[in-house]
Motif scaffolding. Structure first.
Motif, PDB file in Angstrom:
ATOM      1  N   PHE A   1      38.685  32.042  31.210  1.00  0.00           N
ATOM      2  CA  PHE A   1      37.450  32.417  31.892  1.00  0.00           C
ATOM      3  C   PHE A   1      37.357  33.919  32.174  1.00  0.00           C
ATOM      4  N   THR A   2      38.363  34.691  31.793  1.00  0.00           N
ATOM      5  CA  THR A   2      38.281  36.152  31.938  1.00  0.00           C
ATOM      6  C   THR A   2      37.613  36.742  30.704  1.00  0.00           C
ATOM      7  N   PRO A   3      36.581  37.568  30.844  1.00  0.00           N
ATOM      8  CA  PRO A   3      35.896  38.132  29.674  1.00  0.00           C
ATOM      9  C   PRO A   3      36.800  39.088  28.912  1.00  0.00           C
ATOM     10  N   ALA A   4      36.440  39.329  27.637  1.00  0.00           N
ATOM     11  CA  ALA A   4      37.207  40.233  26.792  1.00  0.00           C
ATOM     12  C   ALA A   4      37.303  41.611  27.432  1.00  0.00           C
ATOM     13  N   GLY A   5      38.509  42.182  27.386  1.00  0.00           N
ATOM     14  CA  GLY A   5      38.745  43.475  28.018  1.00  0.00           C
ATOM     15  C   GLY A   5      39.225  43.350  29.458  1.00  0.00           C
ATOM     16  N   GLY A   6      39.233  42.150  30.009  1.00  0.00           N
ATOM     17  CA  GLY A   6      39.659  41.944  31.387  1.00  0.00           C
ATOM     18  C   GLY A   6      41.179  41.857  31.502  1.00  0.00           C
ATOM     19  N   VAL A   7      41.650  41.799  32.749  1.00  0.00           N
ATOM     20  CA  VAL A   7      43.083  41.770  33.038  1.00  0.00           C
ATOM     21  C   VAL A   7      43.366  40.602  33.975  1.00  0.00           C
ATOM     22  N   VAL A   8      44.386  39.824  33.639  1.00  0.00           N
ATOM     23  CA  VAL A   8      44.873  38.741  34.499  1.00  0.00           C
ATOM     24  C   VAL A   8      46.182  39.215  35.126  1.00  0.00           C
ATOM     25  N   GLN A   9      46.281  39.109  36.440  1.00  0.00           N
ATOM     26  CA  GLN A   9      47.462  39.574  37.163  1.00  0.00           C
ATOM     27  C   GLN A   9      48.242  38.392  37.722  1.00  0.00           C
ATOM     28  N   ILE A  10      49.596  38.497  37.638  1.00  0.00           N
ATOM     29  CA  ILE A  10      50.496  37.487  38.203  1.00  0.00           C
ATOM     30  C   ILE A  10      51.459  38.204  39.140  1.00  0.00           C
ATOM     31  N   SER A  11      51.630  37.649  40.327  1.00  0.00           N
ATOM     32  CA  SER A  11      52.571  38.220  41.289  1.00  0.00           C
ATOM     33  C   SER A  11      53.461  37.122  41.841  1.00  0.00           C
ATOM     34  N   VAL A  12      54.748  37.456  42.072  1.00  0.00           N
ATOM     35  CA  VAL A  12      55.735  36.526  42.636  1.00  0.00           C
ATOM     36  C   VAL A  12      56.387  37.225  43.820  1.00  0.00           C
ATOM     37  N   SER A  13      56.439  36.527  44.967  1.00  0.00           N
ATOM     38  CA  SER A  13      56.999  37.131  46.171  1.00  0.00           C
ATOM     39  C   SER A  13      57.570  36.047  47.069  1.00  0.00           C
ATOM     40  N   GLN A  14      58.178  36.480  48.168  1.00  0.00           N
ATOM     41  CA  GLN A  14      58.697  35.550  49.169  1.00  0.00           C
ATOM     42  C   GLN A  14      57.653  35.310  50.246  1.00  0.00           C
TER      43      GLN A  14
END
Length: 628
Positions: free
Chosen positions: A517-530
């Motif tokens: 569902f993110t348009p072309a040129g977009g960025v998907v971010q993933i973060s892992v934390s406590q």
């Protein structure tokens, strides 16, 4: 009544006369007190209005300054001077200041930045009371004075002083950050704050956060107005007034005013006292205590003398008046008791009838609400089931038709078709079979999870490494969609005990949806934390994974139902494909780990999916919760 009761002895008549005189004196005194009390409450109302208006001006001042500072990217002394000058024109506001929030690990950079921006040579964050530079590690956050008005040579010494070093103000600062409300603070005799101070927190962003945790993370600083309590309320002479401004959080009055003409203790006639809360300002935490001393005057002496003379003149008429009055009272009391008994009886009957009607009415309302709720749930379930069956029918038939069609082509043309052609038929059949197998596996996984028959194999794993593997597995899909995926760095320990295969299945599902569902040129971010997770009323250490996309988002009313079975978002129900089972399976896997999964929309665009799982597995507790 016997005749001898009408003729009382002279001593008795005089005794009754003295009592009547004393009664008149009592009424005369009460009349004088009522007049003085009415005047006292009028004065109290005027003082309340005056003080409320002044405090409202203070509160309006901090609100105005905080509204500007909340949206201003940089703070310049000239801008702050122009904004604060109208408020400093009030005689009871002595100074205004802005105190930014500086994390302890950013202190050195902040001090260097002030030397560059404001030419504050040698700017250092210092102790508020002693003015000495702070040592490293003393504070988690600093709130130094950055800009202030009026700027004088004497007041330059306040620059850089950290308000959070005042120990008796720490609780006030924390409460102001958590509630996002205007707060008034007051220091004691040994405090570094000697007068009233109005504080208003400023947050990053155009609107204050709704959650307490967000407010603590997005605190930008404080606006501080110093209030001159002596000028906040000036009393006129001749009033015999004593006024105190009090608050629950202060053991002594915040401010105190006294008239300069208080009478001596021997001339005191009556002392009135009135305590009223100041509503509408500073969250209704303040109250005003007003005390007025009334002294004897010639008018009071004259009225009491006339009352005594009148009592003595009426002494000769008291006898007959007393007898007649006594008889009337007796008769009146007898009739009153009869009437009261009848009224009480009727009142009890009405109360019983009213209670019966209330019970019947409540039962009817509850039954109607229950019926309406049941009908709505049934309609929603029926609609969702119909949509799910239609979608599943389409998803099953599509690969099955492809298998049948290409196998039929192969049977008809296996003698005449080339090997390349036959290989293409078999490739299509294999791809359709894999798609059908994935769909059936999703249905089987969901069935096992709901029945509690899926066994989790928990091992020591690193959640960030598992997320990185999922990113690499979907690189081809991201390339086709023209989307980039960014795994944010983390300095925290992201290891825990969990089923790596099932958690990877959840991450892959969330990441696939984000890429889809993110348009072309977009960025998907993933973060892992406590983070911390509450289980059965107890907090435990947990791992938090978040996936942020730039897609179309999810309607607000569907945020709580997007993880339910047979449910798809109205924005992705058409054109995006899929059966809608992925999120339901993800929810079951996370809950099997005794975790929690949820979604929220970004402020600008897209959605954020988060899940929490405990560092130490609690599978048995989760199974018990599911059974309950």
């Amino acid at each position: 009544m016997p005749p001898h009761t009408h003729q009382l002895p002279v001593a008795t008549i005089w005794l009754i006369g003295v009592l009547a005189t004393a009664l008149l004196l009592f009424f005369a005194r009460n009349y004088l007190l009522d007049l003085e009390e009415e005047h006292f409450y009028q004065e109290s109302a005027t003082l309340m209005q005056r003080l409320s208006g002044n405090l409202f001006s203070v509160e309006r001042g901090v609100l105005g300054l905080s509204s500007f500072l909340q949206i201003a990217p940089k703070i310049y002394p000239d801008d702050f001077r122009l904004l604060s000058q109208p408020h400093l024109d009030a005689p009871f506001i002595s100074s205004a200041a802005y105190l930014p929030a500086v994390p302890a690990d950013e202190r050195e950079a902040f001090e260097q930045l002030q030397e560059e921006w404001h030419s504050y040579i040698g700017f250092r964050i210092r102790d508020y009371q002693q003015g000495q530079p702070l040592t490293e590690g003393e504070q988690d956050h600093h709130f130094p004075v950055l800009v202030f008005e009026p700027r004088t040579v004497k007041s330059l010494g306040i620059l850089g002083r950290d308000l959070s070093t005042c120990k008796d103000i720490e609780t006030v600062l924390q409460e102001a950050i958590d509630t996002a409300a205007t707060t008034i603070a007051f220091g004691g005799k040994e405090s570094c704050i000697k007068n009233l101070v109005a504080l208003k927190p400023v947050y990053h962003g155009r609107q204050p956060p709704n959650q307490v945790s967000e407010r603590q993370q997005r605190i930008k600083g404080f606006v501080k107005l110093d209030i001159d309590s002596r000028r906040l309320l000036q009393l006129e002479s001749g009033k015999h007034l004593q006024v105190k401004l009090e608050a629950d959080f202060a053991e002594i009055p915040l401010a105190e005013w006294n008239s300069d003409d208080m009478p001596s203790p021997f001339a005191v006639f009556k002392v009135f006292s009135n305590v009223q809360p100041l509503s509408g300002v500073f969250n209704d935490k303040l109250r005003l205590r007003i005390t007025k001393t009334i002294e004897w005057s010639g008018m009071q002496y004259m009225l009491l003398f006339l009352s005594a003379a009148t009592g003595l003149m009426l002494t000769l008429f008291i006898h007959r008046f007393f007898i007649a009055h006594h008889e009337r009272l007796r008769i009146s009391e007898f009739h009153r008791q009869e009437i009261q008994q009848e009224v009480d009886h009727k009142t009890r009957e009405l109360e019983r009838a009213n209670k019966k009607l209330e019970i019947l009415y409540r039962n009817a309302i509850e039954q109607q609400e229950t019926l309406e709720h049941t009908m709505r749930r049934a309609e929603e379930a029926n609609s969702a089931k119909s949509e799910f069956l239609a979608n599943m029918s389409h998803e099953l038939r599509t690969p099955m038709h492809a298998i049948l069609s290409f196998s039929a082509f192969g049977q008809k043309k296996w003698e005449t078709a080339t090997r390349k052609k036959l290989s293409g038929y078999f490739s299509h059949i294999h791809a359709s079979g894999e798609r059908l197998l994935i769909l059936l596996n999703d249905l089987l996984d969901l069935s096992k999870l709901e029945a509690g028959r899926m066994i989790l194999e928990c091992q020591k794993c690193d959640l960030r490494i598992e997320a990185n593997k999922c990113v690499h597995e979907l690189e081809g899909y991201m390339t086709d969609r023209g989307v980039q995926c960014e795994l944010l760095p983390s300095k925290m320990d992201t290891q825990g005990e969990f089923d790596a295969m099932r958690i990877s299945q959840v991450i892959t599902n969330l990441l696939s949806n984000a890429i889809k569902f993110t348009p072309a040129g977009g960025v998907v971010q993933i973060s892992v934390s406590q983070d911390r997770l509450e289980i059965d009323g107890h907090e435990t250490a947990a791992l938090l994974l978040s996936v942020l996309d730039q897609g179309i988002g999810i309607p607000k009313e569907e945020l709580n139902t997007i993880f339910e079975k047979f449910i798809q978002s109205s924005k992705t129900r058409t054109g995006a494909g899929g059966t809608g089972l992925g999120l339901a399976i993800s929810k079951e896997i996370i809950e099997a780990h005794a975790g929690r999964i949820w979604v929220e929309n970004n402020l600008e665009q897209g959605a954020q999916f988060h899940f929490l799982i405990p560092v130490t597995p609690l599978i048995q507790s989760a199974a018990e919760n599911r059974a309950q």
